[in-house]
Structure formats: C-alpha cells, structure tokens
Design a protein around this motif. Structure first.
Motif, PDB file in Angstrom:
ATOM      1  N   PHE A 157     -22.281   3.569 -27.942  1.00 36.09           N
ATOM      2  CA  PHE A 157     -23.006   4.516 -29.021  1.00 36.09           C
ATOM      3  C   PHE A 157     -22.336   4.013 -30.287  1.00 36.09           C
ATOM      4  O   PHE A 157     -21.127   3.121 -30.267  1.00 36.09           O
ATOM      5  CB  PHE A 157     -22.592   5.867 -28.793  1.00 36.09           C
ATOM      6  CG  PHE A 157     -23.331   6.278 -27.535  1.00 36.09           C
ATOM      7  CD1 PHE A 157     -24.675   6.130 -27.379  1.00 36.09           C
ATOM      8  CD2 PHE A 157     -22.679   7.075 -26.554  1.00 36.09           C
ATOM      9  CE1 PHE A 157     -25.157   6.816 -26.240  1.00 36.09           C
ATOM     10  CE2 PHE A 157     -23.200   7.504 -25.473  1.00 36.09           C
ATOM     11  CZ  PHE A 157     -24.667   7.488 -25.214  1.00 36.09           C
ATOM     12  N   PHE A 202     -18.905   5.643 -30.046  1.00 36.83           N
ATOM     13  CA  PHE A 202     -18.214   5.691 -28.678  1.00 36.83           C
ATOM     14  C   PHE A 202     -18.618   4.716 -27.861  1.00 36.83           C
ATOM     15  O   PHE A 202     -19.614   4.218 -27.834  1.00 36.83           O
ATOM     16  CB  PHE A 202     -18.365   7.302 -28.139  1.00 36.83           C
ATOM     17  CG  PHE A 202     -17.843   7.504 -26.674  1.00 36.83           C
ATOM     18  CD1 PHE A 202     -16.729   7.989 -26.416  1.00 36.83           C
ATOM     19  CD2 PHE A 202     -18.856   6.968 -25.523  1.00 36.83           C
ATOM     20  CE1 PHE A 202     -16.422   8.083 -25.145  1.00 36.83           C
ATOM     21  CE2 PHE A 202     -18.349   7.309 -24.247  1.00 36.83           C
ATOM     22  CZ  PHE A 202     -17.018   7.897 -24.154  1.00 36.83           C
ATOM     23  N   PRO A 215     -10.930  15.106 -20.949  1.00 34.23           N
ATOM     24  CA  PRO A 215     -11.392  15.966 -22.069  1.00 34.23           C
ATOM     25  C   PRO A 215     -12.778  16.086 -22.324  1.00 34.23           C
ATOM     26  O   PRO A 215     -13.513  15.043 -22.038  1.00 34.23           O
ATOM     27  CB  PRO A 215     -10.242  15.838 -23.117  1.00 34.23           C
ATOM     28  CG  PRO A 215     -10.044  14.299 -22.737  1.00 34.23           C
ATOM     29  CD  PRO A 215     -10.128  14.028 -21.307  1.00 34.23           C
ATOM     30  N   ASN A 216     -13.037  16.905 -23.409  1.00 37.56           N
ATOM     31  CA  ASN A 216     -14.563  16.959 -23.884  1.00 37.56           C
ATOM     32  C   ASN A 216     -14.555  15.548 -24.722  1.00 37.56           C
ATOM     33  O   ASN A 216     -13.672  15.065 -25.244  1.00 37.56           O
ATOM     34  CB  ASN A 216     -14.458  18.182 -24.884  1.00 37.56           C
ATOM     35  CG  ASN A 216     -14.896  19.319 -23.987  1.00 37.56           C
ATOM     36  OD1 ASN A 216     -15.683  19.298 -22.982  1.00 37.56           O
ATOM     37  ND2 ASN A 216     -14.304  20.504 -24.695  1.00 37.56           N
ATOM     38  N   GLY A 217     -15.836  14.855 -24.538  1.00 42.73           N
ATOM     39  CA  GLY A 217     -16.120  13.671 -25.219  1.00 42.73           C
ATOM     40  C   GLY A 217     -15.469  12.711 -24.477  1.00 42.73           C
ATOM     41  O   GLY A 217     -15.383  11.457 -25.076  1.00 42.73           O
ATOM     42  N   ALA A 218     -14.807  12.612 -23.288  1.00 42.81           N
ATOM     43  CA  ALA A 218     -14.076  11.506 -22.821  1.00 42.81           C
ATOM     44  C   ALA A 218     -15.408  10.393 -22.004  1.00 42.81           C
ATOM     45  O   ALA A 218     -14.933   9.364 -22.026  1.00 42.81           O
ATOM     46  CB  ALA A 218     -13.316  11.983 -21.616  1.00 42.81           C
ATOM     47  N   GLY A 219     -16.353  11.009 -21.912  1.00 44.08           N
ATOM     48  CA  GLY A 219     -17.487   9.870 -21.443  1.00 44.08           C
ATOM     49  C   GLY A 219     -18.154  10.428 -19.838  1.00 44.08           C
ATOM     50  O   GLY A 219     -18.712   9.535 -19.374  1.00 44.08           O
ATOM     51  N   LYS A 220     -17.744  11.716 -19.460  1.00 43.20           N
ATOM     52  CA  LYS A 220     -18.192  12.023 -18.174  1.00 43.20           C
ATOM     53  C   LYS A 220     -19.656  12.095 -17.932  1.00 43.20           C
ATOM     54  O   LYS A 220     -20.168  11.677 -17.021  1.00 43.20           O
ATOM     55  CB  LYS A 220     -17.387  13.519 -17.774  1.00 43.20           C
ATOM     56  CG  LYS A 220     -15.796  13.344 -17.870  1.00 43.20           C
ATOM     57  CD  LYS A 220     -15.324  14.746 -17.475  1.00 43.20           C
ATOM     58  CE  LYS A 220     -15.688  15.763 -18.336  1.00 43.20           C
ATOM     59  NZ  LYS A 220     -15.182  15.815 -19.965  1.00 43.20           N
ATOM     60  N   SER A 221     -20.069  12.768 -19.012  1.00 47.28           N
ATOM     61  CA  SER A 221     -21.670  13.085 -19.100  1.00 47.28           C
ATOM     62  C   SER A 221     -22.396  11.762 -19.104  1.00 47.28           C
ATOM     63  O   SER A 221     -23.428  11.531 -18.545  1.00 47.28           O
ATOM     64  CB  SER A 221     -22.207  13.939 -20.109  1.00 47.28           C
ATOM     65  OG  SER A 221     -21.533  15.277 -19.631  1.00 47.28           O
ATOM     66  N   THR A 222     -21.802  10.760 -20.032  1.00 50.10           N
ATOM     67  CA  THR A 222     -22.411   9.454 -20.436  1.00 50.10           C
ATOM     68  C   THR A 222     -22.227   8.702 -18.934  1.00 50.10           C
ATOM     69  O   THR A 222     -23.627   8.238 -18.620  1.00 50.10           O
ATOM     70  CB  THR A 222     -21.692   8.816 -21.343  1.00 50.10           C
ATOM     71  OG1 THR A 222     -21.707   9.683 -22.453  1.00 50.10           O
ATOM     72  CG2 THR A 222     -22.375   7.540 -21.702  1.00 50.10           C
TER      73      THR A 222
END
Ligand code: ADP
Ligand code: MG
Length: 288
Positions: free
Chosen positions: A14, A17, A37-44
């Motif tokens: 992205f 990121f 943590p939040n923003g680490a890339g899990k959902s991606t």
C-alpha cells in the motif's frame, strides 16, 4: 502432516504499508493464533487469503489448492468472520440467511437457528440496529453453520463480552476435536489464545517475527528478574528486551536454559504470558 493453509513469500504494497515476504503454514487439526498490534497487517493477510485484495506476489494455498484458481471451492469450505460488518445494514438476520443459504453446498439450517438462539439474536431486527457484538455473533452463526473445514476469523472476540468470548473459545475447542479441521484466528487480545491455540504467528509492521508451536514458546521463553550488576554484555545479548527499575531488571529471553546456566541462582525465572512476549518484542522495535 498435510497443511490446511500455506502462505509463501506473500507481498502486498500500500502507499504507507507493505506486507514483506509473509510466510507461514498451519497443519490440519490445529488452531493458530495470529497476533500483532493494530496496523501490523493481520486483516490485510486475511483479506489476501480470502481473495478480497489482490496480492503483489507470493503464494497462498488452502486445502492444498491455489486460493485464486480455486476461489469458489475454497470459500465454500471456509467459514469466515471479518472485523468489519459485511452484511447489508438494511436487512434482518432472517433476510440475510435467505441470501446466504443457497451460496453454500452444505448449509446447516438447524445449526444456524441454534446459534441465533444461543446468542440471543433477534431474527427480525435490521442489522443497522445491532450492536458490534451482535453483528459479530451473526457473522459467527453463519461461519459455523455450513460445515466448514477451516475457520478464518479476524478479531472474532472484539466487541464480545467475556461470557460470549469464553463461549466462542469453547466452540472452537470443540470444532477442532475433528482432526480434519483448522482455525486461523487473529487477535490483539492474546489472553484468548493461551488456552486454545496450538500455534502462534506473530506479525509486526508487515513482517512475521515468529510462527511456532505455542508449547515451544511457553517451554523455552522466560521472564528473568535480578540485580542490574549481573547484566554483563554477553548476558545482555541473550535478551529480547530488558526493562530497568530501581529494584533491578526484568527481561525476556528466548532460551531460559542458557541464562539459567550462565547465572545459576542469581536470578528468578518465570513463565511469560503471550502478552509479555508481544510487548517485549514491540518495545525492542521502538528502542532499536
Ligand atoms: P491489522 O489488521 O493488523 O490491525 P491491517 O492489515 O488492517 O492491520 O492494516 C495494516 C496497514 O495497512 C495499516 O497501516 C493500514 O492503514 C494499511 N491499509 C490497510 N488497508 C489499506 C488499503 N486498502 N489502502 C491503503 N492502506 C491500507
Ligand atoms: Mg485488523
């Protein structure tokens, strides 16, 4: 042992990121906690597995099949829960069920209605009037009601009260008694995983820091406490991270045997929680 999920050198860029060569695998019959943590890339990562985002490069196999070439078959065999509501807000649970039911070959109506009842969900209320927890419960009811071989869940416990959270963990433990199944479960609340996860994959800033069996982590990592004077340079380098206080130090080591042999009775070694481990890795990043 066959892998139910295999990810090799997955990349996605992205603007601000990128997922950097993400690789990990999950053998059939196990639960993997996907933490970071939040923003680490899990959902991606999870969206890439479900082909909701286009990867830049790399390989994803589910049930041994390429996730894009076999998208339809794979999705039929996966129960998924996302951290965002994917249902039409104007519809009721009953209307949503009517739309979803024909999409799955092995839809189990009784199971769906049982989860709706157990979770105390109304069938005739519009989704837009559901709380976050209710939306999550509806997603779970669908995901658990088509005889999926694999469950992929993005932060499924967020928004759930402790009782329903613990119910969900019980449901997952029950499902995984079937050795043919697999669960990938992302969360930033690591205490959920201490009981049920077999594998832990830790992602930070788009990079996998480790992906190993939980027992290996729990048997080898140690929280070490002692006086500051004993921290020689050669000892310090054994630590993932160290925190100092006026009383002494506390730090995380990957291999507690090494430190035990070097320092003998001068230290106290305790079992770390997954949260301790995550925090020490993240603090190290901040200090580096
Ligand atoms: P996590 O689920 O671990 O909290 P995400 O995978 O949602 O993290 O996000 C990782 C990073 O990628 C974040 O910095 C987020 O802002 C960014 N990101 C996610 N989706 C997009 C997108 N569609 N376009 C641009 N940036 C994105
Ligand atoms: Mg997320």
């Amino acid at each position: 042992m066959e892998n139910i999920l295999e990810i090799k050198n997955l990349r996605k860029n992205f603007k601000d990121f990128s997922l950097k060569d993400v690789s990990f695998f999950l053998p059939r019959g196990f639960i993997m906690g996907f933490i970071g943590p939040n923003g680490a890339g899990k959902s991606t990562t999870i969206k890439l597995i479900m082909n909701l985002l286009k990867k830049d490069s790399g390989e994803i196999k589910v049930f041994g099949l390429d996730n894009i070439k076999n998208e339809i078959e794979i999705k039929d065999r996966i129960g998924f829960v996302f951290d965002e509501n994917l249902f039409y807000e104007e519809l009721t649970a009953l209307e949503i069920k009517k739309i979803i039911k024909p999409l799955y070959k092995r839809w189990d109506e009784d199971s769906f209605l049982k989860y709706i009842k157990d979770f105390n969900l109304p069938l005739n209320k519009k989704i837009k009037d559901f709380s976050k927890g209710m939306k999550m419960k509806l997603s779970l009811s669908v995901a658990l009601s088509h005889n999926a071989e694999m469950l992929i869940m993005d932060e499924p416990t967020s928004g759930l009260d402790p009782i329903v959270r613990s119910e969900l963990l019980d449901i997952l433990s029950y499902i995984i008694q079937d050795e043919n199944k697999g669960v990938l479960f992302s969360t930033h609340i690591t205490s959920d995983l201490e009981k049920i996860a077999d594998y832990i994959t830790f992602i930070n800033n788009g990079e996998i820091l480790f992906s190993v069996e939980k027992d290996i982590i729990m048997d080898n990592y140690g929280m070490v406490k002692g006086d500051k004077e004993i921290l020689r340079e050669d000892i310090k380098k054994e630590f993932v991270g160290i925190k100092y206080s006026s009383f002494g130090f506390e730090g995380l080591v990957k291999d507690k045997k090494v430190i035990k042999n070097a320092l003998k009775e001068k230290i106290i070694i305790e079992k770390p929680s997954l949260d301790d481990i995550m925090l020490y890795y993240l603090r190290r990043e901040i200090h580096a």
